[in-house]
Design a protein around this motif. Structure first.
Motif, PDB file in Angstrom:
ATOM      1  N   LEU A 164     100.458 -57.238  18.100  1.00 21.47           N
ATOM      2  CA  LEU A 164      99.569 -58.474  18.327  1.00 21.47           C
ATOM      3  C   LEU A 164      99.890 -59.404  18.422  1.00 21.47           C
ATOM      4  CD1 LEU A 164      98.655 -57.301  14.881  1.00 21.47           C
ATOM      5  CD2 LEU A 164      97.883 -56.370  17.093  1.00 21.47           C
ATOM      6  N   ASN A 165      99.061 -60.468  18.924  1.00 17.99           N
ATOM      7  CA  ASN A 165      98.769 -62.091  19.723  1.00 17.99           C
ATOM      8  C   ASN A 165      97.652 -62.420  18.589  1.00 17.99           C
ATOM      9  OD1 ASN A 165      98.599 -63.543  22.297  1.00 17.99           O
ATOM     10  ND2 ASN A 165      99.906 -64.313  20.567  1.00 17.99           N
ATOM     11  N   PRO A 170      94.867 -63.538  26.349  1.00 18.66           N
ATOM     12  CA  PRO A 170      94.073 -64.690  26.602  1.00 18.66           C
ATOM     13  C   PRO A 170      92.928 -65.103  25.083  1.00 18.66           C
ATOM     14  CG  PRO A 170      93.602 -62.449  27.437  1.00 18.66           C
ATOM     15  CD  PRO A 170      94.983 -62.308  26.873  1.00 18.66           C
ATOM     16  N   VAL A 171      92.625 -63.619  25.029  1.00 22.40           N
ATOM     17  CA  VAL A 171      91.270 -64.029  23.817  1.00 22.40           C
ATOM     18  C   VAL A 171      92.012 -64.997  22.086  1.00 22.40           C
ATOM     19  CG1 VAL A 171      89.598 -62.717  22.372  1.00 22.40           C
ATOM     20  CG2 VAL A 171      90.442 -61.824  24.746  1.00 22.40           C
ATOM     21  N   PRO A 172      91.747 -65.957  22.096  1.00 21.55           N
ATOM     22  CA  PRO A 172      92.116 -66.178  21.748  1.00 21.55           C
ATOM     23  C   PRO A 172      91.051 -66.045  19.971  1.00 21.55           C
ATOM     24  CG  PRO A 172      90.174 -68.238  22.390  1.00 21.55           C
ATOM     25  CD  PRO A 172      90.107 -66.204  22.936  1.00 21.55           C
ATOM     26  N   SER A 173      91.136 -64.651  19.326  1.00 18.20           N
ATOM     27  CA  SER A 173      90.775 -64.745  18.498  1.00 18.20           C
ATOM     28  C   SER A 173      91.323 -64.998  17.200  1.00 18.20           C
ATOM     29  CB  SER A 173      90.440 -62.875  18.623  1.00 18.20           C
ATOM     30  OG  SER A 173      91.416 -62.500  19.315  1.00 18.20           O
ATOM     31  N   MET A 174      91.023 -64.929  15.595  1.00 20.15           N
ATOM     32  CA  MET A 174      92.125 -65.724  15.145  1.00 20.15           C
ATOM     33  C   MET A 174      92.281 -64.391  13.561  1.00 20.15           C
ATOM     34  SD  MET A 174      92.554 -69.034  15.588  1.00 20.15           S
ATOM     35  CE  MET A 174      92.752 -69.156  13.889  1.00 20.15           C
ATOM     36  N   PRO A 175      93.335 -64.407  13.488  1.00 17.27           N
ATOM     37  CA  PRO A 175      93.442 -63.371  12.760  1.00 17.27           C
ATOM     38  C   PRO A 175      92.908 -63.394  10.524  1.00 17.27           C
ATOM     39  CG  PRO A 175      95.767 -65.004  12.056  1.00 17.27           C
ATOM     40  CD  PRO A 175      94.178 -65.070  13.522  1.00 17.27           C
ATOM     41  N   THR A 176      92.619 -62.911  10.224  1.00 15.72           N
ATOM     42  CA  THR A 176      92.243 -62.319   9.139  1.00 15.72           C
ATOM     43  C   THR A 176      92.919 -61.713   7.524  1.00 15.72           C
ATOM     44  OG1 THR A 176      91.294 -60.230   8.883  1.00 15.72           O
ATOM     45  CG2 THR A 176      89.491 -62.343   9.726  1.00 15.72           C
ATOM     46  N   THR A 177      93.827 -61.973   6.518  1.00 14.33           N
ATOM     47  CA  THR A 177      94.170 -61.605   5.360  1.00 14.33           C
ATOM     48  C   THR A 177      93.848 -59.620   5.347  1.00 14.33           C
ATOM     49  OG1 THR A 177      94.359 -63.316   4.158  1.00 14.33           O
ATOM     50  CG2 THR A 177      94.655 -61.571   3.201  1.00 14.33           C
ATOM     51  N   ILE A 193     107.069 -50.234  14.006  1.00 10.11           N
ATOM     52  CA  ILE A 193     107.651 -51.653  13.867  1.00 10.11           C
ATOM     53  C   ILE A 193     106.871 -52.360  14.512  1.00 10.11           C
ATOM     54  CG2 ILE A 193     108.701 -53.166  15.225  1.00 10.11           C
ATOM     55  CD1 ILE A 193     110.541 -51.033  15.873  1.00 10.11           C
ATOM     56  N   VAL A 194     106.100 -53.569  14.204  1.00 10.04           N
ATOM     57  CA  VAL A 194     104.843 -54.092  14.267  1.00 10.04           C
ATOM     58  C   VAL A 194     105.420 -55.887  14.515  1.00 10.04           C
ATOM     59  CG1 VAL A 194     103.186 -55.496  13.508  1.00 10.04           C
ATOM     60  CG2 VAL A 194     103.438 -53.487  12.484  1.00 10.04           C
ATOM     61  N   LEU A 195     105.108 -55.937  15.856  1.00  6.55           N
ATOM     62  CA  LEU A 195     105.600 -57.482  16.258  1.00  6.55           C
ATOM     63  C   LEU A 195     104.447 -58.019  16.449  1.00  6.55           C
ATOM     64  CD1 LEU A 195     106.906 -59.460  18.065  1.00  6.55           C
ATOM     65  CD2 LEU A 195     106.541 -57.925  20.231  1.00  6.55           C
ATOM     66  N   HIS A 196     104.516 -59.166  16.492  1.00  5.06           N
ATOM     67  CA  HIS A 196     103.000 -60.133  15.840  1.00  5.06           C
ATOM     68  C   HIS A 196     103.772 -61.443  16.390  1.00  5.06           C
ATOM     69  CE1 HIS A 196     100.882 -63.567  14.076  1.00  5.06           C
ATOM     70  NE2 HIS A 196     100.296 -63.067  14.824  1.00  5.06           N
ATOM     71  N   ASP A 197     103.454 -61.941  17.674  1.00  6.37           N
ATOM     72  CA  ASP A 197     102.913 -62.872  18.397  1.00  6.37           C
ATOM     73  C   ASP A 197     102.652 -63.822  18.127  1.00  6.37           C
ATOM     74  OD1 ASP A 197     103.585 -64.714  20.900  1.00  6.37           O
ATOM     75  OD2 ASP A 197     103.095 -63.623  22.054  1.00  6.37           O
TER      76      ASP A 197
END
Length: 384
Positions: A164-165, A170-177, A193-197
């Motif tokens: 995830l990023n 390229p898409v500047p979407s924002m995370p939520t809780t 395994i989760v990789l958050h960039d």
């Protein structure tokens, strides 16, 4: 046959150079390379430490000073407690870390869940490991977040990793809780395994602190976050970043990296530590600058009929242009007509067709001029 596709950035540069030779001033909004210099105190530390005779040996990894600075940064900025010895790993830029991660955890034929569109380096790492990508589309109807419920059961059972990023490239979407909580539950259910960039975590325009994946309860049980000093602290050429989170993942990556490199130049680590120690002051200036650029460009593009993906952060604008033209042809036509350089959305995945990625790497006046030039395009296939 090569497993990699040729990068388009060289072709964009060549087209821009041809236009420049004809006397047009180029407005280059393609590469996400920071145009702001590093803070003065960061540059001074790098200069002072580089002048010392004993600064030129192998570091073999991250220094205690750098690891402690990362831990302190996460505690101050995101209220996340990290063990500097077991939950932090210095990398030579975030791209090095995220490309190598599939090597350490994926066997040939394993599935890695990634997004479409996605930063191109994810696919490179997956292919080098012999793994197989399963693409989760990012669409407006789902706020440009991946729909975990749409992943087939057999794919989820076989998946080893989820990338995830947010905010993204390229898409500047924002995370939520709520979204991160769902990711953690999904990863626990399927042992993934989760990789958050988090390369753009300091590029937020609302709230008072960056939103870390690790701040959600249970996140360290399933994964890691990788963060770079390239964007937030304008240290792109210095190549320094870090992985933080799950201790077992960090342990395996430390062993893996011990076979690959001898560490990062110690003065760079000292400069990085100085940057992290002064993050509040440094990144506040960054956010004010990029927020104004973001507003200028998004408002301008909307005014001339473009559809802009809503976002409250990030270093890019993801926009759909109002013409019935292939996005690759479109960006080269824009260079030829207007001297504005953007990146076609389809190089990031099939869901990017008809979009362009625009980097906020020019002053406001240049962005205003870019919008004016785009408003005067003469493209016959304009949608009525």
């Amino acid at each position: 046959m090569s497993i990699f596709k040729p990068a388009i950035f060289g072709e964009l540069k060549a087209a821009a150079e041809r236009k420049k030779e004809k006397g047009t001033e180029i407005i280059n909004l393609s590469l996400g390379s920071p145009d702001l210099p590093p803070a003065e105190q960061v540059r001074q530390v790098l200069s002072d430490k580089s002048a010392l005779e004993n600064s030129y040996g192998y570091t073999l990894g991250g220094t205690k000073r750098f690891h402690d600075a990362v831990a302190n940064y996460y505690k101050r900025r995101s209220n996340v407690i990290l063990d500097p010895d077991t939950e932090i790993l210095k990398t030579m830029g975030s791209q090095e870390g995220l490309v190598h991660l599939p090597f350490a955890f994926c066997d040939e034929g394993d599935i890695v869940l990634t997004t479409n569109p996605a930063y191109v380096a994810y696919e490179a790492g997956i292919k080098l490991a012999g793994a197989l990508p399963y693409e989760m589309p990012l669409r407006a109807e789902n706020n440009f977040l991946p729909d975990l419920d749409a992943i087939p059961e057999d794919i989820a059972q076989k998946a080893k990793m989820l990338i995830l990023n947010l905010p993204g490239n390229p898409v500047p979407s924002m995370p939520t809780t709520a979204f991160f909580e769902k990711v953690i539950a999904f990863a626990k259910k399927y042992n993934i395994i989760v990789l958050h960039d988090a390369a753009y975590s300091e590029f937020y325009f609302k709230g008072d602190r960056p939103f870390s994946f690790l701040s959600i309860p249970g996140a360290k049980d399933v994964g890691i976050e990788i963060n770079s000093l390239s964007k937030s602290f304008s240290l792109a050429g210095a190549r320094i970043a870090y992985m933080v989170g799950n201790a077992e993942v960090i342990r395996i990556m430390k062993e893996f990296k011990s076979n690959l490199d001898y560490g990062t130049f110690e003065p760079i680590q000292e400069a990085g530590a100085m940057a992290l120690d002064n993050a509040e002051e440094i990144t506040e200036r960054l956010r004010q600058t990029f927020k104004q650029r973001h507003l200028t460009l998004t408002d301008g593009l909307k005014r001339i009929g473009w559809t802009v993906t809503p976002s409250d952060g990030g270093m890019f604008v993801w926009a759909k242009y109002p013409y019935e033209m292939n996005d690759i042809d479109f960006v080269f036509e824009v260079i030829a007509q207007a001297g504005v350089v953007m990146v076609p959305g389809s190089i990031f995945g099939s869901e990017g067709k008809g979009y362009v990625r625009i980097a906020l790497v020019q002053e406001v006046t240049a962005l205003e001029q870019a919008v004016e030039r785009l408003a005067n395009l003469k493209i016959l296939s304009e949608v009525e």
